[in-house]
Write an enzyme that holds these catalytic residues in place. Structure first.
Site, PDB file in Angstrom:
ATOM      1  N   TYR A  30      63.917  44.972  -7.913  1.00  0.00           N
ATOM      2  CA  TYR A  30      62.597  44.952  -7.256  1.00  0.00           C
ATOM      3  C   TYR A  30      62.047  43.523  -7.263  1.00  0.00           C
ATOM      4  O   TYR A  30      61.510  43.042  -6.275  1.00  0.00           O
ATOM      5  CB  TYR A  30      61.637  45.909  -7.987  1.00  0.00           C
ATOM      6  CG  TYR A  30      60.184  45.663  -7.653  1.00  0.00           C
ATOM      7  CD1 TYR A  30      59.687  45.909  -6.369  1.00  0.00           C
ATOM      8  CD2 TYR A  30      59.308  45.165  -8.615  1.00  0.00           C
ATOM      9  CE1 TYR A  30      58.347  45.663  -6.065  1.00  0.00           C
ATOM     10  CE2 TYR A  30      57.979  44.914  -8.314  1.00  0.00           C
ATOM     11  CZ  TYR A  30      57.503  45.169  -7.040  1.00  0.00           C
ATOM     12  OH  TYR A  30      56.191  44.912  -6.740  1.00  0.00           O
ATOM     13  N   PRO A  84      50.171  36.748  -5.212  1.00  0.00           N
ATOM     14  CA  PRO A  84      49.954  38.173  -5.504  1.00  0.00           C
ATOM     15  C   PRO A  84      51.278  38.923  -5.613  1.00  0.00           C
ATOM     16  O   PRO A  84      52.135  38.811  -4.742  1.00  0.00           O
ATOM     17  CB  PRO A  84      49.147  38.662  -4.299  1.00  0.00           C
ATOM     18  CG  PRO A  84      49.428  37.680  -3.212  1.00  0.00           C
ATOM     19  CD  PRO A  84      49.679  36.371  -3.884  1.00  0.00           C
ATOM     20  N   SER A 113      47.050  41.019  -6.781  1.00  0.00           N
ATOM     21  CA  SER A 113      47.458  41.980  -5.753  1.00  0.00           C
ATOM     22  C   SER A 113      46.638  43.261  -5.864  1.00  0.00           C
ATOM     23  O   SER A 113      46.282  43.696  -6.972  1.00  0.00           O
ATOM     24  CB  SER A 113      48.941  42.303  -5.933  1.00  0.00           C
ATOM     25  OG  SER A 113      49.280  43.467  -5.220  1.00  0.00           O
ATOM     26  N   LEU A 136      44.344  41.849  -0.577  1.00  0.00           N
ATOM     27  CA  LEU A 136      44.284  43.244  -0.133  1.00  0.00           C
ATOM     28  C   LEU A 136      45.416  43.605   0.827  1.00  0.00           C
ATOM     29  O   LEU A 136      45.717  42.867   1.767  1.00  0.00           O
ATOM     30  CB  LEU A 136      42.953  43.489   0.592  1.00  0.00           C
ATOM     31  CG  LEU A 136      42.660  44.959   0.949  1.00  0.00           C
ATOM     32  CD1 LEU A 136      42.361  45.773  -0.308  1.00  0.00           C
ATOM     33  CD2 LEU A 136      41.493  45.073   1.926  1.00  0.00           C
ATOM     34  N   TYR A 137      46.026  44.765   0.572  1.00  0.00           N
ATOM     35  CA  TYR A 137      46.792  45.472   1.594  1.00  0.00           C
ATOM     36  C   TYR A 137      45.827  46.473   2.216  1.00  0.00           C
ATOM     37  O   TYR A 137      45.181  47.234   1.484  1.00  0.00           O
ATOM     38  CB  TYR A 137      47.968  46.239   0.981  1.00  0.00           C
ATOM     39  CG  TYR A 137      49.156  45.391   0.610  1.00  0.00           C
ATOM     40  CD1 TYR A 137      49.673  44.443   1.480  1.00  0.00           C
ATOM     41  CD2 TYR A 137      49.784  45.571  -0.615  1.00  0.00           C
ATOM     42  CE1 TYR A 137      50.782  43.693   1.133  1.00  0.00           C
ATOM     43  CE2 TYR A 137      50.891  44.821  -0.968  1.00  0.00           C
ATOM     44  CZ  TYR A 137      51.384  43.886  -0.091  1.00  0.00           C
ATOM     45  OH  TYR A 137      52.477  43.142  -0.429  1.00  0.00           O
ATOM     46  N   THR A 163      46.680  40.210   3.374  1.00  0.00           N
ATOM     47  CA  THR A 163      48.090  39.950   3.690  1.00  0.00           C
ATOM     48  C   THR A 163      48.397  40.545   5.060  1.00  0.00           C
ATOM     49  O   THR A 163      48.100  41.711   5.317  1.00  0.00           O
ATOM     50  CB  THR A 163      48.999  40.534   2.592  1.00  0.00           C
ATOM     51  OG1 THR A 163      48.742  39.807   1.389  1.00  0.00           O
ATOM     52  CG2 THR A 163      50.467  40.409   2.954  1.00  0.00           C
ATOM     53  N   LYS A 217      47.126  35.652   4.468  1.00  0.00           N
ATOM     54  CA  LYS A 217      48.416  35.357   3.828  1.00  0.00           C
ATOM     55  C   LYS A 217      49.550  35.990   4.640  1.00  0.00           C
ATOM     56  O   LYS A 217      49.515  37.195   4.904  1.00  0.00           O
ATOM     57  CB  LYS A 217      48.443  35.911   2.401  1.00  0.00           C
ATOM     58  CG  LYS A 217      49.791  35.759   1.711  1.00  0.00           C
ATOM     59  CD  LYS A 217      49.736  36.148   0.255  1.00  0.00           C
ATOM     60  CE  LYS A 217      51.086  35.984  -0.408  1.00  0.00           C
ATOM     61  NZ  LYS A 217      52.027  37.081  -0.116  1.00  0.00           N
ATOM     62  N   HIS A 241      56.475  36.267   2.590  1.00  0.00           N
ATOM     63  CA  HIS A 241      56.495  37.308   1.569  1.00  0.00           C
ATOM     64  C   HIS A 241      57.735  37.171   0.660  1.00  0.00           C
ATOM     65  O   HIS A 241      58.300  38.157   0.199  1.00  0.00           O
ATOM     66  CB  HIS A 241      56.489  38.688   2.237  1.00  0.00           C
ATOM     67  CG  HIS A 241      55.619  39.704   1.556  1.00  0.00           C
ATOM     68  ND1 HIS A 241      54.364  40.047   2.013  1.00  0.00           N
ATOM     69  CD2 HIS A 241      55.821  40.456   0.446  1.00  0.00           C
ATOM     70  CE1 HIS A 241      53.850  40.977   1.222  1.00  0.00           C
ATOM     71  NE2 HIS A 241      54.711  41.233   0.255  1.00  0.00           N
ATOM     72  N   ARG A 244      60.738  39.102   1.826  1.00  0.00           N
ATOM     73  CA  ARG A 244      60.755  40.545   1.560  1.00  0.00           C
ATOM     74  C   ARG A 244      60.277  41.377   2.742  1.00  0.00           C
ATOM     75  O   ARG A 244      60.250  42.594   2.662  1.00  0.00           O
ATOM     76  CB  ARG A 244      59.890  40.839   0.324  1.00  0.00           C
ATOM     77  CG  ARG A 244      60.434  40.200  -0.928  1.00  0.00           C
ATOM     78  CD  ARG A 244      59.371  40.090  -2.002  1.00  0.00           C
ATOM     79  NE  ARG A 244      59.095  41.316  -2.708  1.00  0.00           N
ATOM     80  CZ  ARG A 244      59.777  41.778  -3.749  1.00  0.00           C
ATOM     81  NH1 ARG A 244      60.820  41.085  -4.190  1.00  0.00           N
ATOM     82  NH2 ARG A 244      59.444  42.887  -4.356  1.00  0.00           N
ATOM     83  N   ASP A 272      53.857  29.546   0.290  1.00  0.00           N
ATOM     84  CA  ASP A 272      54.773  29.948  -0.776  1.00  0.00           C
ATOM     85  C   ASP A 272      56.114  30.304  -0.165  1.00  0.00           C
ATOM     86  O   ASP A 272      56.265  30.390   1.059  1.00  0.00           O
ATOM     87  CB  ASP A 272      54.201  31.093  -1.637  1.00  0.00           C
ATOM     88  CG  ASP A 272      54.118  32.441  -0.919  1.00  0.00           C
ATOM     89  OD1 ASP A 272      54.887  32.695   0.030  1.00  0.00           O
ATOM     90  OD2 ASP A 272      53.275  33.264  -1.326  1.00  0.00           O
ATOM     91  N   GLY A 273      57.093  30.483  -1.053  1.00  0.00           N
ATOM     92  CA  GLY A 273      58.428  30.897  -0.617  1.00  0.00           C
ATOM     93  C   GLY A 273      59.510  30.052  -1.245  1.00  0.00           C
ATOM     94  O   GLY A 273      59.733  28.920  -0.824  1.00  0.00           O
ATOM     95  N   GLY A 295      55.826  33.099  -6.824  1.00  0.00           N
ATOM     96  CA  GLY A 295      55.903  34.545  -6.984  1.00  0.00           C
ATOM     97  C   GLY A 295      56.875  34.911  -8.087  1.00  0.00           C
ATOM     98  O   GLY A 295      56.516  35.029  -9.261  1.00  0.00           O
TER      99      GLY A 295
HETATM  100  C1  LIG Z   1      57.987  41.584  -6.891  1.00  0.00           C
HETATM  101  C2  LIG Z   1      57.102  41.038  -5.794  1.00  0.00           C
HETATM  102  C3  LIG Z   1      55.975  41.747  -5.411  1.00  0.00           C
HETATM  103  C4  LIG Z   1      55.121  41.236  -4.425  1.00  0.00           C
HETATM  104  N1  LIG Z   1      53.958  41.889  -4.129  1.00  0.00           N
HETATM  105  C5  LIG Z   1      53.082  41.347  -3.246  1.00  0.00           C
HETATM  106  C6  LIG Z   1      51.798  41.930  -3.027  1.00  0.00           C
HETATM  107  O1  LIG Z   1      51.430  42.922  -3.652  1.00  0.00           O
HETATM  108  N2  LIG Z   1      50.998  41.335  -2.105  1.00  0.00           N
HETATM  109  C7  LIG Z   1      51.366  40.214  -1.403  1.00  0.00           C
HETATM  110  O2  LIG Z   1      50.600  39.711  -0.573  1.00  0.00           O
HETATM  111  N3  LIG Z   1      52.560  39.624  -1.619  1.00  0.00           N
HETATM  112  C8  LIG Z   1      53.410  40.147  -2.525  1.00  0.00           C
HETATM  113  N4  LIG Z   1      54.601  39.512  -2.787  1.00  0.00           N
HETATM  114  C9  LIG Z   1      54.914  38.231  -2.122  1.00  0.00           C
HETATM  115  C10 LIG Z   1      54.368  37.074  -2.974  1.00  0.00           C
HETATM  116  O3  LIG Z   1      52.968  37.022  -2.959  1.00  0.00           O
HETATM  117  C11 LIG Z   1      54.866  35.723  -2.448  1.00  0.00           C
HETATM  118  O4  LIG Z   1      54.565  35.615  -1.082  1.00  0.00           O
HETATM  119  C12 LIG Z   1      56.368  35.507  -2.655  1.00  0.00           C
HETATM  120  O5  LIG Z   1      56.803  36.078  -3.866  1.00  0.00           O
HETATM  121  C13 LIG Z   1      56.686  34.011  -2.647  1.00  0.00           C
HETATM  122  O6  LIG Z   1      58.046  33.777  -2.758  1.00  0.00           O
HETATM  123  P1  LIG Z   1      58.781  33.429  -4.165  1.00  0.00           P
HETATM  124  O7  LIG Z   1      58.872  34.733  -4.927  1.00  0.00           O
HETATM  125  O8  LIG Z   1      60.089  32.944  -3.709  1.00  0.00           O
HETATM  126  O9  LIG Z   1      57.925  32.416  -4.878  1.00  0.00           O
HETATM  127  C14 LIG Z   1      55.455  40.012  -3.776  1.00  0.00           C
HETATM  128  C15 LIG Z   1      56.601  39.323  -4.170  1.00  0.00           C
HETATM  129  C16 LIG Z   1      57.413  39.815  -5.167  1.00  0.00           C
HETATM  130  C17 LIG Z   1      58.617  39.000  -5.594  1.00  0.00           C
END
Ligand SMILES: Cc1cc2nc3c(=O)[nH]c(=O)nc-3n(C[C@H](O)[C@H](O)[C@H](O)COP(=O)(O)O)c2cc1C
Length: 366
Positions: A30, A84, A113, A136-137, A163, A217, A241, A244, A272-273, A295
């Protein structure tokens, strides 16, 4: 962090390794996983690896200031925010409370988040003084959004992020293949509201909450960055994201320049990323991000050693930034400029941990 903790984790990859040892396979996947073929995830790394440095020497770098700016309101120790992340409680029982305390003790913001424990108010109460943002989602109509904005402002959040790259939930095949469903996904009623979201909703939110700092975002093009600015958004947050959501997207650092150009100083630009190293952070700031989200990286720390682990991630990142800026010949981020970057062909095959080659060497490192 205690001296013992500092001794235990001397490099970032040691925290990644410790996290893997502590998490079960479902939670690990996950955390590290992305969507479908995971190409967007790989491009995040490739886009960072596509720049080499052009260092300058003999510039007196005996003092290097790694601090950044938070919404023009306060200096922060590094231009970094904890991005988040949902279900943080799967990595540490305290979830966003633990992560928030670590962020605040170190001196950077957390973006909480809407799908993590201990919830909007609980996460704020655990971290009353630190800079913080609520993300917020959208799972309901206008009342749902408005009530979350009001609650976030009442709870002391500095800004509110929506987001926008999750109109549809992606196919995370690591989870699907194991028939693993996160608990918040299992009860994710109202997902269609995110799909139906449009610029008209953003215009309404902007008008209804004129004093609130609003962040979008998940912006991935100059066109949408321009739309965000035209809708009065304060922060355009470039993100895919963490790879993801949409697969076969571009790497975030490859998107950043066109967004910076389109925004042209009319809003703040964050990104980010794939950020895994101090050098990554320096590249993103040089290319125009004011603040950079991490993240997965802080989640490794959270899973490895709770609050101390997140703090250690931030300390090591700061150490790497200080080294990078100093060796570039810059005494601060402001002193680092575009002339210090040179485009190159990436050297390594990108993957989620390609920044940490020692992880692949079982007898070395932690
Ligand atoms: C396990 C996980 C859960 C995440 N949950 C959310 C979330 O609830 N809301 C959101 O806007 N982004 C979420 N993201 C995206 C992160 O905010 C962020 O954009 C991303 O992790 C950045 O990439 P990095 O993990 O390579 O740093 C999630 C990322 C991961 C890895």
């Amino acid at each position: 962090m205690s001296a013992e903790g500092q001794e235990r984790f001397q490099t970032l990859h040691e925290l990644v390794k410790a996290a893997k040892l502590r998490l079960n396979a479902n939670i690990w996947d996950y955390l590290v996983g992305a969507t479908e073929t995971e190409t967007t995830l790989q491009r995040n790394r490739a886009s960072l690896d596509a720049w080499a440095f052009r260092p300058r020497v003999l510039r007196d770098v005996s003092t290097v200031d790694c601090s950044g700016d938070f919404l023009g309101r306060r200096r922060i120790r590094l231009p970094v925010a904890l991005a988040p992340v949902g279900s943080l409680d799967s990595f540490d029982p305290g979830g966003a409370a633990t992560a928030g305390r670590a962020a605040s003790a170190f001196g950077v913001p957390i973006i909480v988040s809407s799908v993590t424990e201990p919830g909007l108010e609980g996460s704020a109460a655990a971290n009353p003084d630190g800079p913080k943002i609520f993300q917020l989602y959208v799972r309901g109509g206008p009342d749902f959004i408005d009530s979350h904005i009001r609650r976030a402002m009442d709870a002391g959040y500095d800004a509110f992020a929506i987001t926008v790259d999750t109109a549809h939930y992606s196919r995370r095949e690591r989870d699907i293949a194991k028939r693993f469903v996160k608990h918040w996904r299992a009860r994710s009623e109202g997902m269609n509201h995110q799909a139906a979201l449009s610029w008209a909703d953003i215009a309404r939110v902007r008008a209804a909450h004129p004093g609130v700092t609003l962040i979008l975002k998940g912006i991935g093009t100059a066109e949408d960055a321009t739309m965000a600015v035209e809708h009065g958004i304060d922060v355009v947050y470039v993100s895919n994201h963490g790879g993801r959501q949409l697969d076969h997207g571009r790497g975030s650092l490859a998107v950043l320049p066109e967004v910076v150009e389109a925004v042209s100083g009319r809003a703040r630009v964050w990104m980010d990323g794939g950020i895994s190293r101090g050098t990554d952070l320096v590249k993103a700031i040089i290319l125009g991000a004011e603040l950079v989200g991490i993240g997965r990286l802080y989640c490794y720390g959270l899973a490895a050693a709770g609050q101390d682990g997140v703090r250690r991630v931030l300390e090591l990142l700061e150490d790497e930034v200080q080294t990078c800026l100093g060796l570039l010949g810059a005494t601060s981020f402001a002193a680092a400029d575009r002339s210090m970057l040179h485009p190159v062909a990436p050297l390594v095959v990108p993957h989620v941990h390609s920044a940490f080659p020692l992880l692949a060497e079982p007898h070395r490192g932690y």
